[in-house]
Design a protein around this motif. Structure first.
Motif, PDB file in Angstrom:
ATOM      1  N   PHE A 169      16.179   5.031 -14.471  1.00  0.00           N
ATOM      2  CA  PHE A 169      16.042   4.462 -15.812  1.00  0.00           C
ATOM      3  C   PHE A 169      14.687   4.853 -16.371  1.00  0.00           C
ATOM      4  N   ALA A 170      14.553   4.725 -17.673  1.00  0.00           N
ATOM      5  CA  ALA A 170      13.304   5.087 -18.338  1.00  0.00           C
ATOM      6  C   ALA A 170      12.176   4.162 -17.873  1.00  0.00           C
ATOM      7  N   GLY A 171      11.066   4.756 -17.515  1.00  0.00           N
ATOM      8  CA  GLY A 171       9.923   3.981 -17.060  1.00  0.00           C
ATOM      9  C   GLY A 171       9.946   3.648 -15.582  1.00  0.00           C
ATOM     10  N   ARG A 172      10.878   4.235 -14.836  1.00  0.00           N
ATOM     11  CA  ARG A 172      10.974   3.922 -13.405  1.00  0.00           C
ATOM     12  C   ARG A 172       9.710   4.351 -12.666  1.00  0.00           C
ATOM     13  N   ARG A 173       9.244   5.563 -12.920  1.00  0.00           N
ATOM     14  CA  ARG A 173       8.039   6.046 -12.250  1.00  0.00           C
ATOM     15  C   ARG A 173       6.813   5.199 -12.631  1.00  0.00           C
ATOM     16  N   ALA A 174       6.731   4.826 -13.910  1.00  0.00           N
ATOM     17  CA  ALA A 174       5.610   3.995 -14.347  1.00  0.00           C
ATOM     18  C   ALA A 174       5.644   2.628 -13.676  1.00  0.00           C
ATOM     19  N   LEU A 175       6.841   2.088 -13.472  1.00  0.00           N
ATOM     20  CA  LEU A 175       6.971   0.801 -12.805  1.00  0.00           C
ATOM     21  C   LEU A 175       6.513   0.891 -11.356  1.00  0.00           C
ATOM     22  N   VAL A 176       6.884   1.975 -10.674  1.00  0.00           N
ATOM     23  CA  VAL A 176       6.455   2.154  -9.286  1.00  0.00           C
ATOM     24  C   VAL A 176       4.933   2.262  -9.205  1.00  0.00           C
ATOM     25  N   LEU A 177       4.338   3.013 -10.128  1.00  0.00           N
ATOM     26  CA  LEU A 177       2.880   3.140 -10.145  1.00  0.00           C
ATOM     27  C   LEU A 177       2.209   1.811 -10.468  1.00  0.00           C
ATOM     28  N   THR A 178       2.832   1.021 -11.326  1.00  0.00           N
ATOM     29  CA  THR A 178       2.283  -0.298 -11.628  1.00  0.00           C
ATOM     30  C   THR A 178       2.318  -1.207 -10.411  1.00  0.00           C
ATOM     31  N   VAL A 179       3.411  -1.143  -9.654  1.00  0.00           N
ATOM     32  CA  VAL A 179       3.526  -1.942  -8.437  1.00  0.00           C
ATOM     33  C   VAL A 179       2.409  -1.595  -7.466  1.00  0.00           C
ATOM     34  N   LEU A 180       2.120  -0.295  -7.323  1.00  0.00           N
ATOM     35  CA  LEU A 180       1.031   0.115  -6.445  1.00  0.00           C
ATOM     36  C   LEU A 180      -0.324  -0.276  -7.019  1.00  0.00           C
TER      37      LEU A 180
END
Length: 285
Positions: free
Chosen positions: A109-120
């Protein structure tokens, strides 16, 4: 020639193994010594605690320090608060973290990579820099000096690790197993519940241990957010053994033993299930 070379190599291999075992035992003894000293201080009389030179083995054993710790006015109320905060943090973090990890592992989904980076990125923020903003936010919401407010605060720090860890476990489960279950008539939720969730048991246990230990032993946030004596946790309760007259080391070590005992028992019970779950998952995979 081969026999001689093999015979000559075997003693060297045994010596290296013996040296490695000796080094491991020495390191284990070094790591276990503070725990041993805590238990030793908790069980020996006060006259032996301040002995000079200190005794590495008690001459007498006593339960007086434990009786005094258990009879303190707020012990049972603080133990209740610790249990509610620990269990609440574990359950909510597992519920939200499992669903979020499944979405990250299975869907694009859109923003998936950004969400993973935010989690880290959230895991890299120092706790000291968030204490004042968190307190002001909870104060505006009327959640200071309340157990739900502490649980919500702990979730901020538990969920990133929970999502990241469970995402790896879910990604290791072959997606073909879910597709086969849905072909047989299961819905997406049914396939998750019947196929993924049982194989996710080792990850859930490991995550619950981490979340429980962190929530049980956390001190700074609980000290700032909880002002009522009957709502404070056991980690704050230990401060009651430090007074203006000095430190009651016997009572403090007995209290520390009582505080560490529930988590140690929980870890001992679920440790076997981690190994069994990993073996079962390897066979099923």
């Amino acid at each position: 020639m081969t026999t001689a070379r093999t015979t000559g190599t075997a003693p060297g291999r045994h010596r290296r193994r013996a040296a490695a075992n000796t080094l491991g035992l020495a390191f284990a003894a070094l790591m276990a010594f503070p725990l041993y000293w805590m238990l030793l201080t908790a069980f020996r009389p006060a006259t032996e605690i301040h002995a000079d030179p200190p005794h590495l083995w008690p001459d007498h054993l006593t339960l007086e320090h434990f009786r005094r710790a258990l009879s303190t006015p707020t012990f049972w109320a603080n133990a209740r608060s610790s249990v509610l905060i620990g269990v609440g943090t574990v359950l909510v973090s597992l519920l939200i973290g499992t669903l979020a990890a499944f979405a990250l592992a299975r869907f694009s989904f859109a923003g998936r990579r950004a969400l993973v980076l935010t989690v880290l990125g959230v895991q890299m923020i120092p706790l000291a820099g968030l204490i004042i903003p968190i307190y002001l936010l909870l104060s505006d919401a009327g959640l200071t000096d309340s157990l739900p407010g502490v649980i919500l605060t702990y979730l901020v720090f538990m969920l990133p690790f929970t999502v990241w860890l469970l995402r790896g476990f879910i990604a290791a489960v072959p997606v073909e197993l879910e597709e086969a279950a849905m072909t047989d008539g299961c819905t997406r939720l049914g396939a998750f519940r019947r196929v993924v969730l049982p194989l996710l048991a080792p990850g859930l246990v490991a995550t619950s241990i981490y979340a429980l230990v962190q929530a049980w032993n956390e001190y700074v946030l609980a000290y700032v957010l909880l002002s009522s004596n009957d709502k404070q946790t056991l980690s704050i309760w230990l401060l009651s053994f430090q007074t203006s007259f000095g430190t009651d080391y016997g009572g403090l070590m007995a209290g520390a033993t009582l505080t560490a005992l529930p988590v140690a028992v929980f870890f001992a019970l679920v440790q076997r299930r981690i190994g069994a779950g990993l073996a079962a998952g390897a066979v099923k995979g």
